[in-house]
Structure formats: C-alpha cells, structure tokens
Design a protein around this motif. Structure first.
Motif, PDB file in Angstrom:
ATOM      1  N   VAL A 152       0.856  -1.183   0.000  1.00 52.44           N
ATOM      2  CA  VAL A 152       0.000   0.000   0.000  1.00 52.44           C
ATOM      3  C   VAL A 152       0.894   1.234   0.000  1.00 52.44           C
ATOM      4  CG1 VAL A 152      -1.877  -1.188   1.188  1.00 52.44           C
ATOM      5  CG2 VAL A 152      -0.171   0.056   2.533  1.00 52.44           C
ATOM      6  N   VAL A 153       0.363   2.344  -0.517  1.00 50.02           N
ATOM      7  CA  VAL A 153       1.187   3.551  -0.643  1.00 50.02           C
ATOM      8  C   VAL A 153       0.567   4.763   0.047  1.00 50.02           C
ATOM      9  CG1 VAL A 153       2.271   2.795  -2.791  1.00 50.02           C
ATOM     10  CG2 VAL A 153       0.172   4.139  -2.884  1.00 50.02           C
ATOM     11  N   SER A 154      -0.466   4.533   0.843  1.00 45.45           N
ATOM     12  CA  SER A 154      -1.110   5.659   1.517  1.00 45.45           C
ATOM     13  C   SER A 154      -1.904   5.151   2.707  1.00 45.45           C
ATOM     14  CB  SER A 154      -2.058   6.389   0.558  1.00 45.45           C
ATOM     15  OG  SER A 154      -3.202   5.586   0.279  1.00 45.45           O
ATOM     16  N   PHE A 201      -7.632  -7.709   6.098  1.00 44.11           N
ATOM     17  CA  PHE A 201      -6.458  -8.296   5.453  1.00 44.11           C
ATOM     18  C   PHE A 201      -5.398  -8.541   6.525  1.00 44.11           C
ATOM     19  CE2 PHE A 201      -2.689  -8.664   2.899  1.00 44.11           C
ATOM     20  CZ  PHE A 201      -3.142  -9.249   1.725  1.00 44.11           C
ATOM     21  N   PRO A 202      -4.690  -9.676   6.467  1.00 46.60           N
ATOM     22  CA  PRO A 202      -3.656  -9.956   7.477  1.00 46.60           C
ATOM     23  C   PRO A 202      -2.576  -8.876   7.468  1.00 46.60           C
ATOM     24  CG  PRO A 202      -4.149 -11.916   6.173  1.00 46.60           C
ATOM     25  CD  PRO A 202      -4.823 -10.775   5.489  1.00 46.60           C
ATOM     26  N   MET A 203      -2.478  -8.131   8.547  1.00 48.03           N
ATOM     27  CA  MET A 203      -1.571  -6.985   8.577  1.00 48.03           C
ATOM     28  C   MET A 203      -0.103  -7.393   8.470  1.00 48.03           C
ATOM     29  SD  MET A 203      -3.115  -4.034   8.626  1.00 48.03           S
ATOM     30  CE  MET A 203      -4.330  -4.651   7.453  1.00 48.03           C
ATOM     31  N   LEU A 238       4.163  -1.094   3.580  1.00 49.16           N
ATOM     32  CA  LEU A 238       3.858   0.316   3.317  1.00 49.16           C
ATOM     33  C   LEU A 238       4.954   0.955   2.478  1.00 49.16           C
ATOM     34  CD1 LEU A 238       2.117   2.856   3.738  1.00 49.16           C
ATOM     35  CD2 LEU A 238       3.408   3.268   5.857  1.00 49.16           C
ATOM     36  N   HIS A 239       4.555   1.440   1.303  1.00 41.89           N
ATOM     37  CA  HIS A 239       5.432   2.166   0.387  1.00 41.89           C
ATOM     38  C   HIS A 239       5.150   3.662   0.485  1.00 41.89           C
ATOM     39  CE1 HIS A 239       7.744  -0.450  -2.348  1.00 41.89           C
ATOM     40  NE2 HIS A 239       6.814  -1.357  -2.125  1.00 41.89           N
ATOM     41  N   GLY A 240       5.845   4.426  -0.366  1.00 42.08           N
ATOM     42  CA  GLY A 240       5.575   5.851  -0.492  1.00 42.08           C
ATOM     43  C   GLY A 240       6.833   6.676  -0.335  1.00 42.08           C
ATOM     44  N   VAL A 279       3.463  11.450   9.040  1.00 39.49           N
ATOM     45  CA  VAL A 279       3.537  10.967  10.424  1.00 39.49           C
ATOM     46  C   VAL A 279       2.304  10.129  10.742  1.00 39.49           C
ATOM     47  CG1 VAL A 279       3.478  11.693  12.843  1.00 39.49           C
ATOM     48  CG2 VAL A 279       5.000  12.857  11.224  1.00 39.49           C
ATOM     49  N   GLU A 280       1.146  10.590  10.284  1.00 42.70           N
ATOM     50  CA  GLU A 280      -0.102   9.863  10.552  1.00 42.70           C
ATOM     51  C   GLU A 280      -0.074   8.471   9.922  1.00 42.70           C
ATOM     52  OE1 GLU A 280       0.125  12.974   9.437  1.00 42.70           O
ATOM     53  OE2 GLU A 280      -0.534  14.010  11.272  1.00 42.70           O
ATOM     54  N   GLU A 281       0.466   8.362   8.707  1.00 36.25           N
ATOM     55  CA  GLU A 281       0.534   7.056   8.041  1.00 36.25           C
ATOM     56  C   GLU A 281       1.498   6.118   8.760  1.00 36.25           C
ATOM     57  OE1 GLU A 281      -0.563   8.483   3.478  1.00 36.25           O
ATOM     58  OE2 GLU A 281       1.517   8.503   4.166  1.00 36.25           O
ATOM     59  N   ILE A 282       2.614   6.647   9.218  1.00 43.03           N
ATOM     60  CA  ILE A 282       3.570   5.817   9.956  1.00 43.03           C
ATOM     61  C   ILE A 282       2.952   5.333  11.263  1.00 43.03           C
ATOM     62  CG2 ILE A 282       5.778   5.842  11.186  1.00 43.03           C
ATOM     63  CD1 ILE A 282       6.809   7.752   8.985  1.00 43.03           C
ATOM     64  N   LYS A 283       2.224   6.209  11.935  1.00 41.90           N
ATOM     65  CA  LYS A 283       1.558   5.808  13.179  1.00 41.90           C
ATOM     66  C   LYS A 283       0.497   4.744  12.913  1.00 41.90           C
ATOM     67  CE  LYS A 283       2.332  10.028  15.871  1.00 41.90           C
ATOM     68  NZ  LYS A 283       1.699  11.216  16.524  1.00 41.90           N
ATOM     69  N   MET A 284      -0.227   4.873  11.800  1.00 43.15           N
ATOM     70  CA  MET A 284      -1.197   3.839  11.423  1.00 43.15           C
ATOM     71  C   MET A 284      -0.507   2.501  11.223  1.00 43.15           C
ATOM     72  SD  MET A 284      -3.796   5.559   8.627  1.00 43.15           S
ATOM     73  CE  MET A 284      -4.642   4.007   8.304  1.00 43.15           C
ATOM     74  N   ALA A 285       0.637   2.530  10.534  1.00 41.27           N
ATOM     75  CA  ALA A 285       1.382   1.298  10.262  1.00 41.27           C
ATOM     76  C   ALA A 285       1.796   0.615  11.561  1.00 41.27           C
ATOM     77  CB  ALA A 285       2.605   1.610   9.405  1.00 41.27           C
ATOM     78  N   ILE A 286       2.203   1.419  12.542  1.00 43.90           N
ATOM     79  CA  ILE A 286       2.596   0.869  13.840  1.00 43.90           C
ATOM     80  C   ILE A 286       1.373   0.343  14.586  1.00 43.90           C
ATOM     81  CG2 ILE A 286       3.560   1.452  16.096  1.00 43.90           C
ATOM     82  CD1 ILE A 286       5.325   3.537  14.592  1.00 43.90           C
ATOM     83  N   GLU A 287       0.303   1.136  14.590  1.00 45.00           N
ATOM     84  CA  GLU A 287      -0.925   0.736  15.290  1.00 45.00           C
ATOM     85  C   GLU A 287      -1.484  -0.564  14.726  1.00 45.00           C
ATOM     86  OE1 GLU A 287      -5.560   2.257  15.844  1.00 45.00           O
ATOM     87  OE2 GLU A 287      -4.050   3.634  15.050  1.00 45.00           O
ATOM     88  N   TYR A 288      -1.463  -0.698  13.391  1.00 47.55           N
ATOM     89  CA  TYR A 288      -1.994  -1.900  12.750  1.00 47.55           C
ATOM     90  C   TYR A 288      -0.994  -3.056  12.774  1.00 47.55           C
ATOM     91  CZ  TYR A 288      -5.712   1.076  10.755  1.00 47.55           C
ATOM     92  OH  TYR A 288      -6.775   1.928  10.571  1.00 47.55           O
ATOM     93  N   ASN A 289       0.238  -2.771  13.201  1.00 47.85           N
ATOM     94  CA  ASN A 289       1.288  -3.788  13.292  1.00 47.85           C
ATOM     95  C   ASN A 289       1.535  -4.463  11.946  1.00 47.85           C
ATOM     96  OD1 ASN A 289       3.291  -5.201  14.661  1.00 47.85           O
ATOM     97  ND2 ASN A 289       1.907  -6.848  15.281  1.00 47.85           N
ATOM     98  N   ILE A 290       1.765  -3.631  10.919  1.00 46.71           N
ATOM     99  CA  ILE A 290       1.981  -4.178   9.581  1.00 46.71           C
ATOM    100  C   ILE A 290       3.330  -4.887   9.506  1.00 46.71           C
ATOM    101  CG2 ILE A 290       0.583  -2.318   8.596  1.00 46.71           C
ATOM    102  CD1 ILE A 290       3.225  -1.260   7.314  1.00 46.71           C
ATOM    103  N   GLY A 291       3.509  -5.645   8.441  1.00 50.17           N
ATOM    104  CA  GLY A 291       4.691  -6.486   8.330  1.00 50.17           C
ATOM    105  C   GLY A 291       5.976  -5.760   8.027  1.00 50.17           C
TER     106      GLY A 291
END
Length: 424
Positions: free
Chosen positions: A76-78, A90-92, A97-99, A104-116
C-alpha cells in the motif's frame, strides 16, 4: 446472426444494459489466473519468494479479499489504501507500506496496525520512522528502496529506477545510509527494494537490476549487514493491443532465479528471498470499461470523432502518459462488418482523446464500446473532473456478476461541500 463480445464468458452488452455505462468490469477469474502464473513459476524454480500485489493498481474491499484468499501479500502507498486493507480484515503481517513521502499519521497507522514491513525511501524517513517507533516502543521491519540506475525502455513518467528520480536512495549513497542506521534501535533492516518502471516487456532490464542489487547486498554484508530479502518491484508489461505479445512470466522467473543463483554463487552470497510486486500484470487484463457511443462527428478528409459517455475522468492515462488502448464494438463483432477509422473521444471539456485512429466496425449512437485491459490504473486514477460521477465497478466470477463499487450520484458530488458562515 449478431453476436456480442464476451468478456470472461459474460455478454458485455447485457452487462451494460443491466448496470449502465460507463462501467468498469473486473474478472476475478482472470485475476486469479494471472497470480497463479507467477506462483507456479516461482514454485517450479523451488524459490523462496513472496508476491506483493501493488494495491495502487486497483484496490477496494473485494480486491483485498481476492488477494487475501490467494495467499498473496499487499503493498500500500497511503493511509487510505492501508485503511482499506484494514477494513477488509487483510492480514496486517502481509502488508507492506510504500511511499516516497509518508506522513507521520501514516507511519503511526502502520505501527498501530502492526503491519509487516515498511519500505524506506530516504534518510529523513528512516530517522522519522525510528523516532516514531521509539515513542511507541515498537521495532519495525524495513527494506531500503534503492535507485539502481537502470533505465527501462518505457515512458519517461513511469521510469522509477533511474538515478534522477524522486524514488529511493541513489546507489552510491546506500552504504552511507546503512552506516547511519547502526545507531537506530527501533528499525530492523531486512532487505533491499527497487522498482525500475512500469509496462516493461523486455526481461533484460530486470536481470541487470538483479545483478546490481545482489552486488550491493554483497558490499553491505562486508560492512556487517546480513540482508535476507531482495524486492525487485513490479513493472511486468501487459498487451496494449489485442495481438501484442504478453510478458512471459514463466520464462522471466526461470531466468531470474538462474541469474540470482549464479551471481550469489560467484560472489559467495546466500540466495535471498525474492519479492515481486505485480500490480498491472495482476489486474490490467482482468478489466474492461464499457461505454455507450453518443455523438458521431465527421470532418471530411480529416477525421471522424466518436464520442462516448466517459473519458479522462474514468481513464486519465492516455492524457497523462499517451497510453494506448484497444477497443471492440461489443454489439458488432462479426468480421464481415463494414470497417472505418475513427478517433474515440471522451465527454470532458478538454481534448480528451481515449483512442486515436482505431479501426472499428461502422458505429452508431447507442452502440456499446468495450475498451480492453483497463483493470489497472483506471478506477484507481479516476476523478470527478467536470463534476462527472465515477462509474460503478462490477466483479465477475464464473457466471456471477455483482457490483463491488456503486456508481456515484450527483448527491455524492456535492456531499462534502460546505458553505462558509457568511453565505448562510
């Protein structure tokens, strides 16, 4: 007897009558076939691999479910694409995460969702990611995106691996970045990433890129960084015209793995996991767009314009990139039909040319035009220019067809508008 154009065994004229036009039509069966070709090619080579579907090509809840069911990962890119994946359950751990300028908000989302994983695009982003991870007591798995300096033979606007590019770390700066990363405690760099462009038919640039990247991995190993993953991006081309050759994925994967294993043996490097990111290849040929023909205007000895009820709002790529598309008059498929050269124009208040100088059966207002191979970067890049509502998206599976994105209404067009207090 008149026969209509069948797409994935569905009568396209009947689909247009049932759902209206313009209409995006996506075949789940073809998506699965395309991904299965890549899976089988890697399996045949006994490779350690992963497939990251490039969500920017076409993404919604239904598409997430198809990718999830196929066991494929998702890039994903956003924040919007990440949220779509989250809402689709979807299995996080399979999300990347690309881009080139993550917020900052997207990075925090990535951490909150515990992406791979996060693909890091700059030194600034590496520092930012580490700082935010530190605040959240989180360690993020990371790959570093590199600009390998390989220029694929594609449109200038979709070349992304050349040195003069907003994407990635220039090759000569990568080792310094890794040296800088030694003091960053909240990131775990596991691999390298690159992407040299889109709509590439020749496999040679991919093989050259693999050699460049493997040699870089060897240098980094000598610097004390043992990386286990090499992501070579996507960019596999699809046919633009009906009779164009397709990118031979099976042949490419065979040559790629042979090249990777040979080079790794020569430079004494353990063969890494190979990752690819097919977006257009996955969904491009799985989609068509149906239009209804309206005005037919002939300028004697110059050109005949055929206007459709869509255009650059549902497919901006011809205007942006000079992208080329093929088309079929869905209700006139007999070879014996009288032929003519026409230009397909969109309805926007612009030049808005979808297809220039295409040979078609003689068209009339009310005919249905099927533009082929529009599954990628059409719905994804659509807009409301001229306040035109976006088309619906229909998904086909077997003999079933259902709406997966509803057609926008005029109410949708103004739903987010607000009046300032002095106008109330």
């Amino acid at each position: 007897m008149m026969t209509n154009y069948l797409f994935s065994n569905h009568d396209t004229v009947a689909l247009a009558e049932k759902y209206g036009t313009p209409l995006y039509v996506i075949s789940e069966d073809i998506i699965r076939e395309n991904l299965t070709k890549i899976i089988n090619a890697f399996t045949k080579q006994n490779a350690t691999y992963d497939i990251n579907y490039a969500g920017k090509a076409f993404l919604n809840l239904a598409m997430c479910n198809i990718i999830k069911d196929m066991g494929v990962s998702l890039d994903v890119v956003s924040g919007g694409e990440l949220y779509t994946a989250y809402m689709a359950s979807f299995p996080m751990e399979r999300v990347c995460l690309h881009g080139s300028n993550k917020t900052v908000e997207e990075i925090k989302m990535a951490i909150e969702y515990n992406i791979g994983k996060v693909i890091v695009d700059s030194k600034y982003e590496l520092e930012l990611l580490n700082a935010i991870c530190e605040e959240h007591n989180h360690v993020m798995r990371v790959s570093i995106r590199v600009s390998p300096g390989v220029e694929a033979h594609t449109h200038e606007f979709i070349q992304t691996g050349k040195i003069d590019s907003k994407f990635g770390i220039p090759l000569k700066q990568v080792r310094d970045l890794f040296d800088f990363s030694k003091d960053l405690k909240n990131i775990n760099i596991i691999g390298l990433h690159c992407h040299i462009g889109s709509q590439i038919i020749d496999e040679e640039p991919f093989l050259v890129t693999a050699e460049v990247m493997l040699n870089l991995m060897k240098e980094l190993k000598e610097d004390g960084f043992s990386l286990t993953e090499l992501n070579l991006g996507g960019g596999f081309g699809i046919p633009q015209m009906r009779h164009d050759a397709s990118f031979n994925v099976d042949q490419y994967i065979e040559k790629l793995m042979s090249t990777v294993r040979r080079i790794c043996s020569e430079i004494q490097l353990e063969v890494p996991k190979i990752v690819v990111e097919p977006g257009r290849y996955t969904v491009g040929t799985a989609g068509i767009t149906l239009y209804k023909i309206g005005t037919v205007k002939e300028i004697p000895e110059i050109r005949k314009y055929v206007s459709v009820d869509g255009g650059m709002t549902d497919n901006p790529r011809p205007a942006l990139y000079g992208a080329v598309y093929d088309a079929i008059v869905a209700n006139k498929t007999l070879v014996s039909e009288e032929q003519e050269i026409v230009t397909i124009s969109g309805r926007c208040c612009e030049s808005d040319t979808l297809i220039k100088d295409i040979q078609l059966p003689k068209v009339e207002p009310g005919d249905i035009l099927a533009v082929l191979n529009t599954g990628a970067y059409n719905y994804a890049m659509s807009s409301n220019y001229n306040k035109i509502p976006r088309p619906a998206v229909v998904l086909l599976r077997g003999d079933e067809d259902e709406i997966i994105v509803r057609r926008e209404t005029y109410e949708d067009i103004v739903a987010k508008d607000m009046l300032p207090s002095w106008q109330k």
